[in-house]
Design an enzyme around this catalytic site. Sequence first.
Site, mmCIF file in Angstrom:
data_model
loop_
_atom_site.group_PDB
_atom_site.id
_atom_site.type_symbol
_atom_site.label_atom_id
_atom_site.label_comp_id
_atom_site.label_asym_id
_atom_site.label_seq_id
_atom_site.Cartn_x
_atom_site.Cartn_y
_atom_site.Cartn_z
ATOM 1 N N LEU A 125 -1.089 7.824 -5.178
ATOM 2 C CA LEU A 125 -0.183 6.781 -4.695
ATOM 3 C C LEU A 125 -0.599 5.425 -5.268
ATOM 4 C CD1 LEU A 125 2.111 5.978 -2.571
ATOM 5 C CD2 LEU A 125 0.234 5.466 -1.011
ATOM 6 N N ARG A 243 -4.238 10.032 8.039
ATOM 7 C CA ARG A 243 -5.067 9.088 8.801
ATOM 8 C C ARG A 243 -5.764 9.786 9.969
ATOM 9 N NH1 ARG A 243 -0.584 4.308 7.721
ATOM 10 N NH2 ARG A 243 -1.315 3.956 5.593
ATOM 11 N N GLU A 363 -6.808 5.468 2.684
ATOM 12 C CA GLU A 363 -5.647 5.907 3.479
ATOM 13 C C GLU A 363 -5.157 4.783 4.409
ATOM 14 O OE1 GLU A 363 -5.253 9.919 4.604
ATOM 15 O OE2 GLU A 363 -6.602 10.631 3.038
ATOM 16 N N GLY A 364 -5.280 3.564 3.905
ATOM 17 C CA GLY A 364 -4.836 2.381 4.634
ATOM 18 C C GLY A 364 -6.027 1.654 5.226
ATOM 19 N N SER A 366 -8.240 -1.128 7.458
ATOM 20 C CA SER A 366 -8.132 -1.464 8.889
ATOM 21 C C SER A 366 -7.055 -2.521 9.104
ATOM 22 C CB SER A 366 -9.476 -1.967 9.422
ATOM 23 O OG SER A 366 -10.404 -0.903 9.443
HETATM 24 N N1 CAA Z 1 6.983 7.224 8.230
HETATM 25 C C1 CAA Z 1 8.265 7.248 7.744
HETATM 26 N N2 CAA Z 1 8.849 6.172 7.189
HETATM 27 C C2 CAA Z 1 8.123 5.050 7.112
HETATM 28 C C3 CAA Z 1 6.806 4.962 7.583
HETATM 29 C C4 CAA Z 1 6.233 6.112 8.176
HETATM 30 N N3 CAA Z 1 4.986 6.095 8.648
HETATM 31 N N4 CAA Z 1 6.345 3.718 7.373
HETATM 32 C C5 CAA Z 1 7.339 3.028 6.781
HETATM 33 N N5 CAA Z 1 8.415 3.849 6.626
HETATM 34 C C6 CAA Z 1 9.725 3.505 6.074
HETATM 35 C C7 CAA Z 1 10.385 2.372 6.848
HETATM 36 O O1 CAA Z 1 11.095 2.877 7.967
HETATM 37 C C8 CAA Z 1 11.274 1.761 5.794
HETATM 38 O O2 CAA Z 1 12.442 2.516 5.642
HETATM 39 P P1 CAA Z 1 13.899 1.993 6.154
HETATM 40 O O3 CAA Z 1 14.087 0.648 5.518
HETATM 41 O O4 CAA Z 1 14.835 3.033 5.690
HETATM 42 O O5 CAA Z 1 13.766 1.904 7.643
HETATM 43 C C9 CAA Z 1 10.468 1.936 4.522
HETATM 44 O O6 CAA Z 1 9.546 2.997 4.753
HETATM 45 C C10 CAA Z 1 9.694 0.695 4.134
HETATM 46 O O7 CAA Z 1 8.874 0.382 5.235
HETATM 47 P P2 CAA Z 1 8.199 -1.035 5.434
HETATM 48 O O8 CAA Z 1 9.241 -2.104 5.310
HETATM 49 O O9 CAA Z 1 7.407 -0.975 6.678
HETATM 50 O O10 CAA Z 1 7.279 -1.109 4.141
HETATM 51 P P3 CAA Z 1 6.164 -2.133 3.736
HETATM 52 O O11 CAA Z 1 6.315 -2.440 2.304
HETATM 53 O O12 CAA Z 1 6.103 -3.273 4.714
HETATM 54 O O13 CAA Z 1 4.804 -1.266 3.816
HETATM 55 C C11 CAA Z 1 2.914 -0.345 4.809
HETATM 56 C C12 CAA Z 1 4.407 -0.574 4.881
HETATM 57 C C13 CAA Z 1 2.583 0.225 6.177
HETATM 58 C C14 CAA Z 1 2.099 -1.597 4.577
HETATM 59 C C15 CAA Z 1 2.607 0.690 3.702
HETATM 60 O O14 CAA Z 1 2.835 0.148 2.423
HETATM 61 C C16 CAA Z 1 1.216 1.240 3.772
HETATM 62 O O15 CAA Z 1 0.936 2.135 4.567
HETATM 63 N N6 CAA Z 1 0.282 0.735 2.926
HETATM 64 C C17 CAA Z 1 -1.033 1.313 2.817
HETATM 65 C C18 CAA Z 1 -1.047 2.339 1.734
HETATM 66 C C19 CAA Z 1 -2.140 3.316 1.916
HETATM 67 O O16 CAA Z 1 -2.437 3.782 2.994
HETATM 68 N N7 CAA Z 1 -2.743 3.699 0.802
HETATM 69 C C20 CAA Z 1 -3.744 4.669 0.823
HETATM 70 C C21 CAA Z 1 -3.801 5.306 -0.510
HETATM 71 S S1 CAA Z 1 -3.999 7.009 -0.432
HETATM 72 C C22 CAA Z 1 -5.647 7.241 -0.438
HETATM 73 O O17 CAA Z 1 -6.426 6.499 0.061
HETATM 74 C C23 CAA Z 1 -5.919 8.442 -1.177
HETATM 75 C C24 CAA Z 1 -7.093 9.224 -1.082
HETATM 76 O O18 CAA Z 1 -7.288 9.929 -2.043
HETATM 77 C C25 CAA Z 1 -7.961 9.304 0.119
#
Ligand code: CAA
Length: 381
Positions: A125, A243, A363-364, A366
Amino acid sequence: MDFMLTEEQKMIQQTAREFAQNEVAKDAAERDRTETFAAHHVKKMGELGFMGMMVSPEYGGAGLDTISYVLVVEELSKADASVGVVCSVNNSLVCYGLEHYGNEKVRNNYLRPLATGEKLGAFCLSEPGSGSDASSMTTQATLKGEHYLINGTKNWVTSGMNADYYLVTAHTDLAAGYRGISAFVVEKGFPGFSVGHKEKKLGIRSSDTATINFEDCKVPKENLLGAEGEGFKIAMKTLDGGRIGIAAQALGIAQASLEAAVGYAKERVQFGKSISNFQAIQFKFADMETRINAARLLIYQAAMLKDRKQPYSAEAAKAKLFASETAVFASTEAVQIFGGAGYLKDYPVERYMRDSKITEIYEGTSEIQRLVIGRNVLQSY
Ligand code: CAA
């Protein structure tokens, strides 16, 4: 809420504990030192049914609930948090995505070998310019006949070097923002796919973290998960479950820290008695134990909601936020209780402290968990 474990859950916990303590713990320090992937343990985890725990038996999985999965990740992470994250990513971030959004061919060709542990999965991602702001990714997938051509770079990919199959997000319509992001399953051997450099890390050093490059990477059309444009929501939903897994990993680190510190405090004599007699030390144990119990309850609550198919996004965020901060707290306190000895490689607590930090980040972060929880509070009241 009833959090008494069933007989089956206790049996799974016991199996995981024996495997983790008798096998995984033995070479954890050495693998940490040499940054060596625990391939033999991952193979055994597949045989034990730990790699596709919640996947339906129809696709080679164990068909278990999320609480069982949490128990296993905690036990593995108590022994070695690197092994815990490999298990968590395969289960939560890859198997879940493929089972819920893949077509029948994807489930049979990719999910099945991932669930049985024959193959390993990774989740792509983040990008060099897109971390917390996940939808700002720039990787693109362009449909050309029967294939998508993917171009871009993903980084921070757990198991990036050792995985076989990758869940990858990319824009199929850049102008549509997050609504133009799609998700795919990509094989390591596809033309245009290459593994880039392996990161040098503070902790979880035996779990590899790599960069993945896509240069006109040719991916069959049927490897699309869900429909075009659904990729961001697939990633978000998948991360909700992930998470819970990382919270369980953090819990394992915290529990291991407490157990190591209690063992040491009972042995270590200063001022004529074992240091466990001093309230300065007992109060630390009280705080560690209380936070660990609270983290465990939050994790079970999120897992239970997921199993009951009720909304669990905010609960998963609360569990990860609290458990990861508990892991950092408990492992730091453990080092403090060990004193100078805790700062040495001779004992495992310095590894716990190094390993704990990442649970507040991946995975996000804090901060992102607080954002998810805060938005949920505003919707709820
Ligand atoms: N489930 C379903 N849909 C969701 C959702 C969820 N949990 N969260 C958001 N959405 C949807 C929203 O409903 C919205 O859709 P609609 O407009 O149709 O309603 C759309 O997604 C956009 O949502 P937001 O406006 O809330 O989006 P945002 O740009 O403000 O971002 C965020 C939200 C929570 C900050 C998100 O970008 C996020 O979680 N960021 C962190 C990313 C992350 O966790 N990265 C980890 C990388 S993976 C990793 O670490 C890998 C590894 O190998 C361990």
